[in-house]
Scaffold this motif. Structure first.
Motif, PDB file in Angstrom:
ATOM      1  N   ARG A 167       0.837  -1.192   0.000  1.00 49.98           N
ATOM      2  CA  ARG A 167       0.000   0.000   0.000  1.00 49.98           C
ATOM      3  C   ARG A 167       0.875   1.246   0.000  1.00 49.98           C
ATOM      4  O   ARG A 167       0.580   2.242  -0.642  1.00 49.98           O
ATOM      5  N   GLU A 177       2.678  -4.387   8.747  1.00 47.18           N
ATOM      6  CA  GLU A 177       3.813  -3.491   8.526  1.00 47.18           C
ATOM      7  C   GLU A 177       5.118  -4.271   8.595  1.00 47.18           C
ATOM      8  O   GLU A 177       5.314  -5.097   9.501  1.00 47.18           O
ATOM      9  N   SER A 207       3.868  -1.234   4.145  1.00 49.32           N
ATOM     10  CA  SER A 207       2.662  -1.803   4.746  1.00 49.32           C
ATOM     11  C   SER A 207       1.705  -2.231   3.649  1.00 49.32           C
ATOM     12  O   SER A 207       1.761  -1.731   2.513  1.00 49.32           O
ATOM     13  N   THR A 208       0.828  -3.155   3.983  1.00 49.79           N
ATOM     14  CA  THR A 208      -0.190  -3.611   3.046  1.00 49.79           C
ATOM     15  C   THR A 208      -1.371  -4.169   3.831  1.00 49.79           C
ATOM     16  O   THR A 208      -1.280  -4.387   5.043  1.00 49.79           O
ATOM     17  N   GLU A 209      -2.481  -4.374   3.151  1.00 49.79           N
ATOM     18  CA  GLU A 209      -3.665  -4.956   3.771  1.00 49.79           C
ATOM     19  C   GLU A 209      -3.806  -6.406   3.335  1.00 49.79           C
ATOM     20  O   GLU A 209      -3.509  -6.755   2.194  1.00 49.79           O
ATOM     21  N   VAL A 233      -3.922  -4.799   8.661  1.00 49.74           N
ATOM     22  CA  VAL A 233      -2.842  -3.987   8.085  1.00 49.74           C
ATOM     23  C   VAL A 233      -1.528  -4.510   8.663  1.00 49.74           C
ATOM     24  O   VAL A 233      -1.341  -4.529   9.882  1.00 49.74           O
TER      25      VAL A 233
END
Length: 203
Positions: free
Chosen positions: A24, A156, A172-174, A154
């Motif tokens: 993200r 990290e 970071s990403t979901e 989420v």
């Protein structure tokens, strides 16, 4: 269960594009190359020991071609439930001669209601009959779809130089609930490796 996310993840975004689109967001320090990584220890902050160990092993395996990485449980036996435990783990890694630390943690979680669409209409086999002008009475079947509640986390990833606890890179990403532990960790680690190379953190 939020803390068991690595046993239940699939990326919520497409991973088929370039490495930087995997996350993200991602960032690297302008002076990252001035801090040699040396040996890296990977800590995944999960209180369930089996989850933690498997995840750290996978990160170490995938990053191995370009980085000298050790699973965190080989350095600190107990799980790392909070920031103070992580600080102690970093200090232990420093005493053992490690130059950098990778930290993977869940930042937040939320529940969402997601609509799963049904399949397109189709004629049911074996129904109806043939009349003088062809088939008559063939009913069609249709799945109208349904709503499903999913857990989104989420995640990290942060890479620090141990000397000065200097942040070199973070992303970071979901992720969504699933049951693809090995596949997801390998994808995350591979995306990390590509992003580090793209940003010049790795030579």
């Amino acid at each position: 269960m939020a803390y068991r996310f690595l046993l239940a993840l699939v990326l919520a975004i497409s991973l088929n594009g370039c490495a930087t689109s995997t996350f993200r967001q991602s960032w690297s320090a302008s002076d990252a190359q001035a801090h040699p990584l040396g040996k890296t220890v990977a800590f995944v902050m999960l209180p369930v020991e089996a989850d933690r160990r498997r995840s750290e092993d996978l990160f170490a395996q995938v990053l191995a071609p370009a980085m000298d990485v050790t699973a965190g449980y080989a350095v600190v036996a107990e799980a790392l439930p909070d920031a103070s435990a992580l600080a102690r783990a970093k200090a232990q890694a420093s005493r053992l001669g490690y130059g950098s630390v990778l930290v993977v943690r869940v930042v937040s979680t939320r529940d969402e209601l997601v609509y799963q669409p049904g399949v397109s209409p189709f004629f049911g086999p074996g129904f109806g009959y043939y009349g003088r002008r062809g088939p008559i009475g063939y009913p069609f079947m249709m799945d109208t779809g349904y709503y499903e509640r999913v857990r989104i986390a989420v995640v990290e990833l942060s890479l620090y130089a141990i000397r000065g606890d200097h942040l070199l890179w973070t992303a970071s990403t979901e992720v969504l609930d699933s049951n693809k532990l090995e596949r997801v960790v390998r994808i995350l680690a591979d995306a990390m490796l590509k992003d580090l190379l793209a940003k010049g953190v790795l030579p």
